[in-house]
Design a protein around this motif. Sequence first.
Motif, PDB file in Angstrom:
ATOM      1  N   TRP A 175      86.836  21.527  71.586  1.00  0.00           N
ATOM      2  CA  TRP A 175      86.276  21.690  70.243  1.00  0.00           C
ATOM      3  C   TRP A 175      84.858  22.253  70.309  1.00  0.00           C
ATOM      4  N   THR A 176      84.069  21.777  71.256  1.00  0.00           N
ATOM      5  CA  THR A 176      82.698  22.270  71.397  1.00  0.00           C
ATOM      6  C   THR A 176      82.698  23.771  71.676  1.00  0.00           C
ATOM      7  N   LYS A 207      87.516  16.919  73.726  1.00  0.00           N
ATOM      8  CA  LYS A 207      86.310  17.196  72.939  1.00  0.00           C
ATOM      9  C   LYS A 207      85.616  18.476  73.368  1.00  0.00           C
ATOM     10  N   GLU A 230      87.416  15.306  62.791  1.00  0.00           N
ATOM     11  CA  GLU A 230      88.080  14.139  63.386  1.00  0.00           C
ATOM     12  C   GLU A 230      89.542  14.499  63.629  1.00  0.00           C
TER      13      GLU A 230
END
Length: 215
Positions: A12-13, A9, A37
């Motif tokens: 992605w940030t 994650k 997603e």
Amino acid sequence: MAEPNLAEKHVWTRGMRHLKKNDPALGKIISRLGPYEFRLDDDYYEALVGSIIFQQLAGVAARAILNRFKQIYDGKIPRPREYLDTEEKHLRASGLSPQKIRYIRDLSERIENGVLDLKRLSDLPSDEVVKELDEVKGIGRWTAEMFLIFVLGRTDVLPVDDLGLRKAAQKIYRLRKQPTKEKFEQLSKNWHPYCSIATLYLWRSQEKPQDPVKW
């Protein structure tokens, strides 16, 4: 040090922050569409078999063939040896073309003979992965690039040959015509090292909300 992976994650940030900062037009798309997603395909062989079946077919037709194909094996994608032991008449009855039957056979034989070690691919640089997979009949550069994104989770893949991607770029950047590969590479110069995330958002910008990307 481990290579960043799309399964994480925090990648992605960082990637979304980088793209918004360096490409305002793409940043607007990311803000409008919101979080992505994303889930990796963890079965390498299954992903490649699926990609071969889906080649040059509309999603509905491809899914129908895939489902009939899986019915031969109690609802699952077979393992390489199991596929090689299947009579061709059963494969044809599922809707697979003779050409795709040969493609999956070549893939399965390479795995069974030890010529292709799928698990080894995760340790190779992206260009080497493309080279290894390109040796398999029916798997070209585009399919190998999809493998890099959706299976290995590589963060900096740019499928410049994907016409849908270039069509999305034409719309986002308000170009008079679809960009050439060279022009598209110029447009994407500020995306590195997060070209995969940019790619996924460009595809998503072209979708209907209920239609997820399927390779």
